[in-house]
Design a protein around this motif. Structure first.
Motif, PDB file in Angstrom:
ATOM      1  N   GLU A  21       0.838  -1.204   0.000  1.00  0.00           N
ATOM      2  CA  GLU A  21       0.000   0.000   0.000  1.00  0.00           C
ATOM      3  C   GLU A  21       0.878   1.261   0.000  1.00  0.00           C
ATOM      4  OE1 GLU A  21      -2.787   2.109   3.361  1.00  0.00           O
ATOM      5  OE2 GLU A  21      -2.749  -0.071   3.298  1.00  0.00           O
ATOM      6  N   GLY A  22       1.912   1.262   0.825  1.00  0.00           N
ATOM      7  CA  GLY A  22       2.812   2.412   0.917  1.00  0.00           C
ATOM      8  C   GLY A  22       3.602   2.646  -0.354  1.00  0.00           C
ATOM      9  N   GLU A  23       4.048   1.562  -0.992  1.00  0.00           N
ATOM     10  CA  GLU A  23       4.784   1.705  -2.248  1.00  0.00           C
ATOM     11  C   GLU A  23       3.897   2.313  -3.324  1.00  0.00           C
ATOM     12  OE1 GLU A  23       7.895  -2.020  -1.664  1.00  0.00           O
ATOM     13  OE2 GLU A  23       5.916  -2.381  -2.519  1.00  0.00           O
ATOM     14  N   ARG A  24       2.666   1.833  -3.412  1.00  0.00           N
ATOM     15  CA  ARG A  24       1.717   2.389  -4.397  1.00  0.00           C
ATOM     16  C   ARG A  24       1.462   3.862  -4.125  1.00  0.00           C
ATOM     17  NH1 ARG A  24      -2.310  -2.215  -3.714  1.00  0.00           N
ATOM     18  NH2 ARG A  24      -1.258  -3.845  -4.852  1.00  0.00           N
ATOM     19  N   GLU A  25       1.260   4.195  -2.846  1.00  0.00           N
ATOM     20  CA  GLU A  25       0.999   5.586  -2.453  1.00  0.00           C
ATOM     21  C   GLU A  25       2.181   6.473  -2.830  1.00  0.00           C
ATOM     22  OE1 GLU A  25      -0.630   9.024  -0.836  1.00  0.00           O
ATOM     23  OE2 GLU A  25      -1.626   7.138  -1.282  1.00  0.00           O
ATOM     24  N   ALA A  26       3.392   6.042  -2.478  1.00  0.00           N
ATOM     25  CA  ALA A  26       4.590   6.837  -2.761  1.00  0.00           C
ATOM     26  C   ALA A  26       4.773   7.054  -4.257  1.00  0.00           C
ATOM     27  CB  ALA A  26       5.832   6.155  -2.174  1.00  0.00           C
ATOM     28  N   LEU A  27       4.659   6.003  -5.040  1.00  0.00           N
ATOM     29  CA  LEU A  27       4.866   6.129  -6.481  1.00  0.00           C
ATOM     30  C   LEU A  27       3.769   6.978  -7.118  1.00  0.00           C
ATOM     31  CD1 LEU A  27       6.116   2.518  -7.282  1.00  0.00           C
ATOM     32  CD2 LEU A  27       7.466   4.594  -6.966  1.00  0.00           C
ATOM     33  N   GLY A  28       2.544   6.899  -6.599  1.00  0.00           N
ATOM     34  CA  GLY A  28       1.444   7.724  -7.104  1.00  0.00           C
ATOM     35  C   GLY A  28       1.675   9.204  -6.826  1.00  0.00           C
ATOM     36  N   VAL A  29       2.114   9.517  -5.615  1.00  0.00           N
ATOM     37  CA  VAL A  29       2.389  10.917  -5.242  1.00  0.00           C
ATOM     38  C   VAL A  29       3.496  11.476  -6.125  1.00  0.00           C
ATOM     39  CG1 VAL A  29       3.357  12.390  -3.418  1.00  0.00           C
ATOM     40  CG2 VAL A  29       1.558  10.749  -2.876  1.00  0.00           C
ATOM     41  N   ILE A  30       4.566  10.707  -6.301  1.00  0.00           N
ATOM     42  CA  ILE A  30       5.708  11.149  -7.106  1.00  0.00           C
ATOM     43  C   ILE A  30       5.297  11.347  -8.568  1.00  0.00           C
ATOM     44  CG2 ILE A  30       7.956  10.424  -8.012  1.00  0.00           C
ATOM     45  CD1 ILE A  30       8.318   9.001  -5.214  1.00  0.00           C
ATOM     46  N   ALA A  31       4.469  10.456  -9.087  1.00  0.00           N
ATOM     47  CA  ALA A  31       4.015  10.580 -10.480  1.00  0.00           C
ATOM     48  C   ALA A  31       3.192  11.856 -10.672  1.00  0.00           C
ATOM     49  CB  ALA A  31       3.199   9.358 -10.880  1.00  0.00           C
ATOM     50  N   ARG A  32       2.370  12.193  -9.666  1.00  0.00           N
ATOM     51  CA  ARG A  32       1.531  13.400  -9.772  1.00  0.00           C
ATOM     52  C   ARG A  32       2.343  14.683  -9.586  1.00  0.00           C
ATOM     53  NH1 ARG A  32      -1.767   9.967  -6.869  1.00  0.00           N
ATOM     54  NH2 ARG A  32      -1.256  10.970  -4.890  1.00  0.00           N
ATOM     55  N   ASP A  33       3.333  14.644  -8.693  1.00  0.00           N
ATOM     56  CA  ASP A  33       4.121  15.835  -8.386  1.00  0.00           C
ATOM     57  C   ASP A  33       5.562  15.436  -8.103  1.00  0.00           C
ATOM     58  OD1 ASP A  33       5.189  18.245  -7.590  1.00  0.00           O
ATOM     59  OD2 ASP A  33       4.095  18.333  -5.699  1.00  0.00           O
ATOM     60  N   PRO A  34       6.419  15.494  -9.128  1.00  0.00           N
ATOM     61  CA  PRO A  34       7.806  15.047  -8.941  1.00  0.00           C
ATOM     62  C   PRO A  34       8.569  15.795  -7.851  1.00  0.00           C
ATOM     63  CG  PRO A  34       7.307  15.254 -11.269  1.00  0.00           C
ATOM     64  CD  PRO A  34       6.146  15.835 -10.517  1.00  0.00           C
ATOM     65  N   SER A  35       8.137  16.994  -7.489  1.00  0.00           N
ATOM     66  CA  SER A  35       8.852  17.743  -6.454  1.00  0.00           C
ATOM     67  C   SER A  35       8.270  17.483  -5.065  1.00  0.00           C
ATOM     68  CB  SER A  35       8.825  19.239  -6.769  1.00  0.00           C
ATOM     69  OG  SER A  35       7.497  19.720  -6.735  1.00  0.00           O
ATOM     70  N   ALA A  36       7.495  16.411  -4.914  1.00  0.00           N
ATOM     71  CA  ALA A  36       6.858  16.091  -3.630  1.00  0.00           C
ATOM     72  C   ALA A  36       7.873  15.668  -2.565  1.00  0.00           C
ATOM     73  CB  ALA A  36       5.823  14.986  -3.808  1.00  0.00           C
ATOM     74  N   GLY A  37       9.013  15.158  -2.979  1.00  0.00           N
ATOM     75  CA  GLY A  37      10.004  14.692  -2.018  1.00  0.00           C
ATOM     76  C   GLY A  37      10.889  15.807  -1.502  1.00  0.00           C
ATOM     77  N   ARG A  38      11.832  15.399  -0.655  1.00  0.00           N
ATOM     78  CA  ARG A  38      12.837  16.355  -0.150  1.00  0.00           C
ATOM     79  C   ARG A  38      14.019  16.351  -1.104  1.00  0.00           C
ATOM     80  NH1 ARG A  38      13.044  14.422   6.057  1.00  0.00           N
ATOM     81  NH2 ARG A  38      10.984  15.158   6.657  1.00  0.00           N
ATOM     82  N   GLU A  39      14.390  17.535  -1.547  1.00  0.00           N
ATOM     83  CA  GLU A  39      15.514  17.643  -2.465  1.00  0.00           C
ATOM     84  C   GLU A  39      16.818  17.310  -1.741  1.00  0.00           C
ATOM     85  OE1 GLU A  39      17.500  21.016  -5.362  1.00  0.00           O
ATOM     86  OE2 GLU A  39      15.388  21.190  -4.812  1.00  0.00           O
TER      87      GLU A  39
END
Length: 89
Positions: A21-39
């Motif tokens: 579930e977490g992997e799907r969530e993480a990859l979905g967030v990143i696909a929608r907004d590539p700058s969602a993570g910490r640079e």
């Protein structure tokens, strides 16, 4: 209409189905907004390297951290991801 033969589509579907579930969530967030993570400091253009961390599941104390790069015009490349036993704030 050009359809993908079932024998080619099935492995990809199974691979996605095996994600937590977490992997799907993480990859979905990143696909929608590539700058969602910490640079990650020090990564040079044209790509920017990020990390994104989220719980493996709603009730899990374990997290998944995805390390990925984003190159404008070329999209996101997942470098690797790993399980982290820490609770995400």
């Amino acid at each position: 209409m050009n359809e993908v033969p079932l024998e080619e589509a099935e492995p990809a579907r199974k691979a996605f189905g095996d994600l937590t579930e977490g992997e799907r969530e993480a990859l979905g967030v990143i696909a929608r907004d590539p700058s969602a993570g910490r640079e990650i400091p020090g990564w040079r253009p044209p790509s920017v390297e990020y990390t994104y961390t989220t719980p493996l599941a709603r009730d899990s104390a374990e997290a998944i951290t995805v390390v990925y790069t984003h190159t404008p015009g070329m999209g996101v490349t997942v470098v690797y991801y790993f399980r982290d036993p820490q609770i995400v704030d």
